[in-house]
Design a protein around this motif. Structure first.
Motif, short mmCIF file in Angstrom:
data_model
loop_
_atom_site.label_atom_id
_atom_site.label_comp_id
_atom_site.label_asym_id
_atom_site.label_seq_id
_atom_site.Cartn_x
_atom_site.Cartn_y
_atom_site.Cartn_z
N GLU A 55 0.82 -1.20 0.00
CA GLU A 55 0.00 0.00 0.00
C GLU A 55 0.86 1.26 0.00
O GLU A 55 1.99 1.25 0.47
CB GLU A 55 -0.92 0.06 1.24
CG GLU A 55 -1.87 -1.10 1.40
CD GLU A 55 -1.33 -2.14 2.35
OE1 GLU A 55 -2.15 -2.92 2.89
OE2 GLU A 55 -0.10 -2.18 2.56
N SER A 56 0.29 2.33 -0.49
CA SER A 56 0.91 3.65 -0.40
C SER A 56 -0.19 4.69 -0.32
O SER A 56 -1.34 4.41 -0.66
CB SER A 56 1.82 3.92 -1.60
OG SER A 56 1.09 3.87 -2.80
N GLY A 57 0.20 5.89 0.14
CA GLY A 57 -0.79 6.94 0.27
C GLY A 57 -1.03 7.38 1.68
O GLY A 57 -2.11 7.87 2.01
N VAL A 58 -0.01 7.20 2.52
CA VAL A 58 -0.10 7.68 3.91
C VAL A 58 -0.47 9.14 3.90
O VAL A 58 0.08 9.93 3.14
CB VAL A 58 1.24 7.49 4.63
CG1 VAL A 58 1.22 8.16 6.00
CG2 VAL A 58 1.57 6.03 4.78
N GLY A 59 -1.44 9.51 4.74
CA GLY A 59 -1.81 10.91 4.71
C GLY A 59 -2.57 11.38 5.93
O GLY A 59 -3.20 10.59 6.64
N SER A 60 -2.48 12.66 6.16
CA SER A 60 -3.27 13.33 7.16
C SER A 60 -4.08 14.40 6.45
O SER A 60 -3.57 15.10 5.58
CB SER A 60 -2.39 13.98 8.22
OG SER A 60 -1.66 13.01 8.93
N VAL A 61 -5.33 14.51 6.83
CA VAL A 61 -6.21 15.45 6.14
C VAL A 61 -7.24 15.96 7.13
O VAL A 61 -7.56 15.30 8.13
CB VAL A 61 -6.90 14.75 4.94
CG1 VAL A 61 -7.84 13.66 5.41
CG2 VAL A 61 -7.62 15.75 4.05
N GLN A 62 -7.77 17.15 6.87
CA GLN A 62 -8.82 17.69 7.71
C GLN A 62 -10.17 17.08 7.34
O GLN A 62 -10.37 16.60 6.21
CB GLN A 62 -8.88 19.20 7.57
CG GLN A 62 -7.65 19.91 8.17
CD GLN A 62 -7.82 21.41 8.21
OE1 GLN A 62 -8.60 21.97 7.45
NE2 GLN A 62 -7.09 22.06 9.10
N SER A 63 -11.06 17.10 8.29
CA SER A 63 -12.40 16.57 8.07
C SER A 63 -13.01 17.22 6.83
O SER A 63 -12.92 18.43 6.63
CB SER A 63 -13.25 16.86 9.30
OG SER A 63 -14.54 16.33 9.14
N GLY A 64 -13.58 16.38 5.98
CA GLY A 64 -14.17 16.86 4.74
C GLY A 64 -13.24 16.76 3.55
O GLY A 64 -13.67 16.94 2.40
N GLY A 65 -11.97 16.46 3.80
CA GLY A 65 -10.98 16.36 2.74
C GLY A 65 -10.99 15.02 2.05
O GLY A 65 -11.84 14.16 2.32
N SER A 66 -10.03 14.84 1.14
CA SER A 66 -9.94 13.63 0.33
C SER A 66 -8.52 13.06 0.35
O SER A 66 -7.55 13.80 0.50
CB SER A 66 -10.32 13.93 -1.13
OG SER A 66 -11.65 14.37 -1.24
N LEU A 67 -8.44 11.75 0.17
CA LEU A 67 -7.17 11.05 0.02
C LEU A 67 -7.38 9.89 -0.93
O LEU A 67 -8.50 9.36 -1.04
CB LEU A 67 -6.67 10.50 1.37
CG LEU A 67 -6.03 11.43 2.38
CD1 LEU A 67 -5.75 10.67 3.67
CD2 LEU A 67 -4.75 12.04 1.82
N ARG A 68 -6.32 9.49 -1.61
CA ARG A 68 -6.39 8.29 -2.44
C ARG A 68 -5.28 7.33 -2.01
O ARG A 68 -4.10 7.71 -1.97
CB ARG A 68 -6.24 8.61 -3.92
CG ARG A 68 -6.53 7.38 -4.79
CD ARG A 68 -6.49 7.67 -6.27
NE ARG A 68 -5.13 7.75 -6.80
CZ ARG A 68 -4.83 7.63 -8.08
NH1 ARG A 68 -5.78 7.44 -8.98
NH2 ARG A 68 -3.58 7.72 -8.48
N LEU A 69 -5.69 6.11 -1.71
CA LEU A 69 -4.75 5.05 -1.38
C LEU A 69 -4.52 4.18 -2.61
O LEU A 69 -5.43 3.99 -3.42
CB LEU A 69 -5.29 4.18 -0.23
CG LEU A 69 -5.64 4.90 1.06
CD1 LEU A 69 -6.12 3.89 2.09
CD2 LEU A 69 -4.49 5.71 1.58
#
Length: 121
Positions: A6-20
């Motif tokens: 896996e890759s795509g470690v992330g921190s984001v604020q509520s309501g945001g987006s991330l892709r793993l």
């Protein structure tokens, strides 16, 4: 034999987006169901989404309408697009594979990645 990374470690604020992303080294002669799971501290591993070889996707109620599972078959990469993220989505996320029919039950999966952390604040 299956290897998943896996890759795509992330921190984001509520309501945001991330892709793993999950790069799979996989036996092309077998039919696999691929899935994303997550585990928060002190909680059991839970199924998030699955995708079978025919492209049929299934989602846990908690993420339906917010997460999208997809696959680049040519590159053997599984994705999880996560939108409208909530603090309760914070967890270690795993991709997994099984030759059995798709299910959100973790024990049915024999191939696992190492996990990638997602933090929503």
């Amino acid at each position: 034999h299956v290897q998943l990374v896996e890759s795509g470690v992330g921190s984001v604020q509520s309501g945001g987006s991330l892709r793993l992303s999950c790069a799979a080294s996989i036996d092309t002669y077998s039919t696999y169901c691929m899935g994303w799971f997550r585990q928060a501290p002190g909680k059991e591993r839970e199924g998030v989404a699955t995708l079978d070889d025919d492209g049929r996707a299934f989602y846990a109620d908690s993420v339906k309408g917010r997460f999208t599972i997809s696959r680049d078959s040519a590159k053997n990469i599984l994705y999880l697009q996560m939108d409208s993220l909530k603090p309760e989505d914070t967890a270690l996320y795993y991709c997994a594979a099984t030759v059995r029919p798709c299910t959100l039950i973790a024990r049915e999966y024999s191939g696992w990645g190492q996990g990638t952390q997602v933090t929503v604040s």
